[in-house]
Design an enzyme around this catalytic site. Structure first.
Site, PDB file in Angstrom:
ATOM      1  CG  ASP A 178      -1.830   1.155   1.311  1.00 29.59           C
ATOM      2  OD1 ASP A 178      -2.285   1.614   0.255  1.00 29.59           O
ATOM      3  OD2 ASP A 178      -2.095   1.631   2.429  1.00 29.59           O
ATOM      4  CG  ASP A 218      -3.181   1.383   6.382  1.00 34.45           C
ATOM      5  OD1 ASP A 218      -3.912   0.509   5.878  1.00 34.45           O
ATOM      6  OD2 ASP A 218      -3.299   2.589   6.141  1.00 34.45           O
ATOM      7  CG  ASP A 254      -4.440  -1.989   2.472  1.00 38.72           C
ATOM      8  OD1 ASP A 254      -4.944  -1.529   1.447  1.00 38.72           O
ATOM      9  OD2 ASP A 254      -3.621  -1.367   3.175  1.00 38.72           O
TER      10      ASP A 254
END
Length: 1192
Positions: A513, A879, A883
């Site tokens: 990410d 994080d 996700d």
């Protein structure tokens, strides 16, 4: 080798696997003639059948008990002394076939389940009597008449619910579907509007009826009694094998060895029972959540009940001081600040807003911002209804169907890991079993020649099986994983799925990410660019300098920040945005009538007040306070958020919108968007700035602003301008990306940000080097007048320069090859179009794409899945907030979080940067190599002892009782335990370690080593025969009764050295582990055991010789010759291992010829390397799936 079991159990503190994937449910209630099974039907066709659900693929077969079969099985169990019951426990299907006969599911009292992993489970069908009253609410509005008809036709009969419970989940019989369905299917069809209608609450009768259908709101972790655990542990195949072995050794007069194994088995079982019980209790305390909850009844009264009694449809009150949520609930009225670190790993509290009304189907994933999840902490709640002391929510999921239940279920019942290493270990055990069969036949032939009695012949033959099949092999190969897990924990990386550690050693691609992972979580405001008419004004570096107006108000008000204890909590970006304006946030407490009166009596969520005049620049006038009365929070799927505000006196109602510039512009009037919008956005994004757009719209004050819909608020907005923020790359990111690329690990970025910003960050962190070019992929779905189109074009930095066809050929050489390379960049819309309309190009794009921008959470999950289809072992680091799906879908998911365990991923790192990724991969490789070493050592140990026993059987003798004890429980066990303590190498090597135990190098190594070891033992025997003082053993006695003798002593001496030096040979260090000498304890044991063997061979003490039953030999030259033979054996085996590692295998592969890789991504990579013309630049490609038919 049972010491291994003691050691492994004592070290293992990983997740509990109580019950595996099987659960037996008792308490069968047979249907009587006066009971009727009702038809539970679904309003929506999209129901979750056990055999069709995406999460639960199960084959369910119905059976009915046959009385005479049951009694026959009882008789068989008695006659077989319980062995039949043991067999049925190991093979549940056999037990069902013996007790029952097949029947339709609707009359079955027993079901046999088989999931897509091949696991089988036998469950009994339970029943529950249901009252007629209140059933309409359970069945749903669409089934009201079916329920009524059934009741009217069978007034004398009672309604009967039939169900079974599997892994905590209740499956109920639905006759109209002809299947057992998850009970959650009864409320899967609920719409948002229906949930809002549930605000009045359920009656006591309705709640009681629903509780009988749904069961208690309890995540129940079974904690078995010590007696039950003991029974199950003893019936484990490992311990059954040990019991048979102990009986066999006792009958062969190996009393000391049998006694030691028996004592160690007891210790092992005791430790195992203690650990299982302890972990069960710990997990149960973690899972069980019973709190008092205030429930609203349909009479308007409020009642305090236990959370155990909650059912879907209950309307609960969230008090203003907060609540530890015992269920999943949709927020209907008010706002809640919630800490979801248990769920997502995100430590920053989030604001939950009321669920919008509408006809769309409710989904907890789609409406995350409006859903309160079980196990999360509601820190505070604010009511937005008359008399409200908090917030209102309606229960949507209970028990194991909740988010917390999902976490507990993943720990209790982990999915089997499809990893070749574990499959090959089972296959090799079968191979050893076949080898044991051959040894048994050989021993029968040899012992039969010596006129051995039938009993002795049987004992000696079975003894071969206990030697060659090491029962501790599965435990041995897990020690490397256990050591790695403990080292990771010291580094702040927590693991809830230890087998994933080995999988991390084979990762070939890692996705990251962007925000908060590769870049800093916080952002610094770079400036504001206000739109005026058809153009942008000059950049204002400090929002303090903005004049009073809509732009300044939007920056101060368009957020979801909240106050807790006088401290601002919320998204770091929004905190920076508010800080840049200098405005202050106030929140009315409870029924703050003064705060409401200031804004025309409206109920406000928050008030934003401008700074005092003395703090403002001299030429800037003071703004008025603004009240936020409605929030629509940011959604990753929508890429925007909005608020509704009013000024003092309730005047000047205005809506503000903030989000991705493209999304905000699409919701604005075209004439309000500056003509330079795309160019300006492209310039800022290509320089790596995070750009947000803002818009506004005056609202009619006569509109009910508290109930206005999001769609109404966010349409026909007026564009205000851009907020430019600088998002810095974390200092650790470029170094980590460089390490991964040097190790030939592909790195990929998946972000929700702008594609140009993502490309800039990719260059900043090293995913895309300065000399590498970026090619953008644009794919569009078909429209009414044009087909789906796919197009590749160069990045903006290359469009200014003329690019010749020769240069195009150069940049298309292939990723990570010499010369100029290229990377593809794709946005979320193009990715969806690729998946839907260009599947023939998707794999090629995936092979070369490095940047995926504007990706929604479900698209990230789909990306991981598509990469796995190319045979990549995919890692994902994020994080944990947006996700979760991708982290769980990946082979190795790493969540950057302060929590030690979350539902987000199997690994959780407390470090806030990606430096944990190479550490995890190094530990995974070290663990995998250690498992290989231990596997080879345990296999060679068995083969060495197997050879020794067969050689001695040939001459009618055997090893002694204490000789077995010395080798098995002292020498081999201690060496194997400490062998895995060596840590990982400090560098990440480009070559990944092998994962197949049945690969050519491993098999060749084992076979050739075994051959050399057997030759050395035979050589020792022949040397003994050649001595002038040699005296043959007594041929009238066999086995250990022949001890001491010269043949046994010679084989004992050489095999003792073989156990030691093979531990050295199979313990590989470079390039995945630290050198052997860094494992100090292992080195010390090697020296001690070597010295002991030298002493026993050269200078034995008389009493030691008697204890070990060794023959007293005084010829020093002979002793030195045996040591020389062992040394020669060591050097030849060491040389063989070096040759196999460095040359022999490659020579064999060269002779065999080149073979195409089994991995699809390697075949595609080779294909693209030979295709310099791909991708075709600036050439539109049409999808063969779509055609456009023109109608005139």
């Amino acid at each position: 080798m049972l010491v291994f079991m003691v050691f492994v159990v004592s070290l293992y503190h990983g997740p509990l696997h109580a019950g595996g994937s099987k659960q037996e449910v008792g308490g069968l209630t047979l249907p009587s003639p006066g009971l009727l099974s009702p038809e539970l039907d679904l309003k929506s066709p999209c129901f979750a059948l056990p055999c069709q659900s995406a999460l639960s693929h199960m084959d369910v077969q119905g059976y009915k008990r046959v009385r005479w079969r049951v009694w026959l099985c009882y008789l068989g169990a008695v006659l077989s002394l319980g062995l039949l019951l043991v067999l049925f426990k190991w093979r549940p299907r056999w037990g069902v076939l013996a007790h029952c006969q097949p029947c339709p599911l609707h009359i079955a009292d027993t079901v046999l389940l088989r999931d897509d992993f091949g696991e089988q489970c036998v469950l009994e069908v339970l029943t529950e009597e249901i009252e007629e009253e209140g059933l309409d609410s359970v069945a749903g509005e669409g089934n009201e008449y079916e329920w009524r008809d059934t009741v009217q036709l069978h007034k004398e009969e009672k309604l009967l619910l039939r169900y079974y419970v599997f892994q905590g989940i209740r499956y109920v019989w639905m006759a109209r579907k002809g299947a057992f369905c998850k009970v959650s299917a009864l409320n899967d069809h609920w719409t948002c509007a229906e949930l809002h209608r549930m605000q009045q609450g359920l009656s006591a009768m309705e709640q009681s009826s629903r509780r009988k259908v749904y069961g208690q709101n309890l995540i129940d972790v079974p904690v078995k009694s010590y007696l039950q655990l003991l029974f199950e542990e003893v019936l484990n195949p490992f311990y059954m094998f040990q019991i048979c072995s102990i009986i066999l050794w006792m009958s062969d007069r190996y009393y000391y060895y049998a006694a030691c194994v028996f004592i160690i088995s007891l210790i092992s079982i005791a430790i195992s029972l203690y650990e299982i019980r302890k972990q069960s209790n710990t997990l149960r305390k973690m899972a069980q959540l019973i709190v008092p909850v205030t429930v609203r009844r349909n009479t308007g009264e409020e009642e305090s009940v236990s959370s155990l009694e909650l059912v879907p449809g209950d309307c609960i009150l969230i008090p203003s001081e907060g609540l530890l949520l015992p269920c999943d609930a949709a927020l209907l009225v008010g706002e809640c600040m919630v800490n979801e670190s248990m769920l997502t790993g995100e430590s920053i509290p989030v604001i939950k807003t009321p669920l919008p009304g509408g006809g769309e189907r409710y989904s907890a994933d789609a409406q995350r911002r409006h859903t309160l999840f079980c196990g999360t902490q509601a820190i505070q709640a604010k009511g937005n209804y008359p008399g409200g002391r908090g917030a209102l929510a309606v229960v949507v999921c209970t028990g194991f169907f909740t988010a917390k239940g999902d976490l507990i279920s993943s720990i209790l019942y982990p999915q089997p890991i499809n990893f070749r290493f574990y499959k090959d270990a089972i296959k090799f055990l079968l191979f050893l079993g076949l080898l044991a069969l051959g040894g048994t036949i050989y021993s029968i032939v040899m012992l039969n020649r010596s006129s051995t009695s039938v009993v002795q012949l049987l004992i000696r033959s079975l003894d071969i099986v206990t030697i060659i099949v090491p029962p501790a092999l599965p435990a041995a190969i897990t020690t490397g994983t256990i050591y790695a897990q403990r080292r990771l924990k010291k580094q702040g990386i927590f693991c809830i799925s230890p087998p994933r550690i080995n999988v991390s050693g084979k990762v070939s691609l890692f996705c990251f990410d962007k925000t908060g992972t590769l870049t800093e979580e916080g952002l610094d405001v770079w400036g504001v660019m206000e739109a005026t008419g058809s153009h942008f004004e000059e950049l204002v570096p400090d929002p303090h300098l903005l004049p009073p107006g809509f732009m300044l108000s939007s920056l101060a008000c368009c957020h979801s920040v909240a106050l807790l204890g006088g401290q601002l909590l919320g998204d770091p970006l929004e905190l920076k945005m508010i800080e840049s304006t200098g405005w202050e946030l106030e929140e009315p407490e409870g029924e703050d009538e003064r705060g409401h009166a200031e804004f025309g009596g409206r109920r406000v969520l928050a008030v934003m007040r401008p700074p005092p005049q003395e703090l403002l620049p001299q030429d800037v006038s003071m703004s008025q306070a603004v009240a936020i009365i409605q929030r629509f929070p940011f959604s990753s799927a929508l890429q925007r958020m909005s608020v509704v505000t009013v000024g003092p006196g309730g005047q000047g109602a205005t809506a503000f919108l903030k989000g991705a510039p493209e999304m905000v512009a699409s919701h604005c009037l075209k004439e309000s968007v500056p003509a330079q919008f795309c160019t300006t956005l492209r310039n800022f994004a290509s320089e790596g700035f995070r750009v947000l757009a803002l818009a506004y719209k005056p609202l009619d004050e006569r509109t009910d602003l508290n109930s206005i819909s999001r769609d109404e608020v966010e349409k026909e907005m007026r564009f205000l301008g851009l907020l430019i923020m600088k998002n810095l790359v974390k200092p650790e990111s470029p170094e980590v990306i460089s390490i991964l690329r040097q190790a030939r690990l592909r790195t990929v970025m998946a972000t929700g940000d702008n594609i140009l910003t993502a490309v800039n960050v990719a260059r900043g962190c090293g995913m895309v080097a300065s000399n590498e070019r970026v090619i953008f992929v644009h794919a569009s779905p078909p429209t009414g007048h044009s087909p789906a189109v796919l197009k590749f074009h160069l990045g903006e930095e290359w469009t200014q320069a003329a690019v010749s066809p020769d240069e195009i050929d150069v940049i298309s050489q292939g990723l990570y090859q010499s010369g100029v390379t290229y990377h593809l960049a794709v946005n979320g819309k193009s990715f969806s179009a690729l998946c839907d309309f260009f599947p023939e190009y998707l794999s090629k794009v995936l092979m070369r794409a490095t940047v995926y921008a504007r990706m929604a959470p479900d698209q990230k999950t789909q990306l991981v899945t598509e990469l796995q289809k190319l045979n990549y072992r995919v890692g994902m680091c994020g994080d944990g907030a947006n996700d979760c799906g991708a982290l769980r879908a990946a082979d190795v998911g790493v969540s950057l979080s302060e929590a030690e365990a979350s539902v987000a991923s199997p690994f959780t790192s407390k470090t806030d940067n990606i430096s944990c990724v190479p550490l995890l991969i190094r530990e995974g490789r070290c663990s995998l190599v250690t498992c290989f070493s231990l596997f080879k050592y345990m296999a060679l140990y068995s083969l060495i002892q197997f050879a020794s026993v067969l050689i001695l059987y040939t001459i009618q003798t055997n090893l002694g009782d204490l000789q077995f004890l010395l080798f098995d429980l002292v020498l081999v066990t201690l060496l194997a335990i400490v062998m895995g303590k060596g840590g990982p190498s400090k560098e990440l090597h480009p070559q990944r370690p092998p994962a197949s135990l049945l690969a050519l190098p491993v098999i060749m190594s084992l076979l050739l080593h075994t051959l050399l070891l057997v030759v050395s033992q035979i050589g020792a025997l022949l040397i003994t025969y050649s001595q002038s003082w040699f005296v043959p053993l007594n041929s009238t006695v066999t086995g250990a009764a022949n001890l001491p003798n010269m043949e046994n002593t010679s084989v004992f001496a050489v095999s003792g050295f073989q156990y030691i030096f093979m531990a050295i040979i199979v313990t590989k260090g470079h390039p995945y582990k630290k050198p052997l000498y860094t494992n100090v304890l292992f080195l010390v044991l090697l020296l001690v055991f070597s010295a002991t063997m030298f002493w026993l061979v050269l200078f034995p003490v008389g009493i030691i010789q008697e204890i070990l039953q060794l023959y007293k030999i005084t010829d020093m030259n002979y002793k030195l010759l045996l040591i020389a033979l062992a040394a020669l054996n060591f050097f030849t085996c060491y040389l063989l291992e070096v040759l196999i590692e460095n040359g022999m295998v490659e020579c064999c592969r060269t002779l065999r010829g080149h073979r195409e890789s089994k991995k699809q991504y390697k075949r595609l990579d080779a294909l693209l390397a030979e295709s310099p013309s791909w991708p075709p630049l600036d050439q539109p490609l049409s999808s063969p799936q779509c055609t456009v038919i023109g109608l005139s």
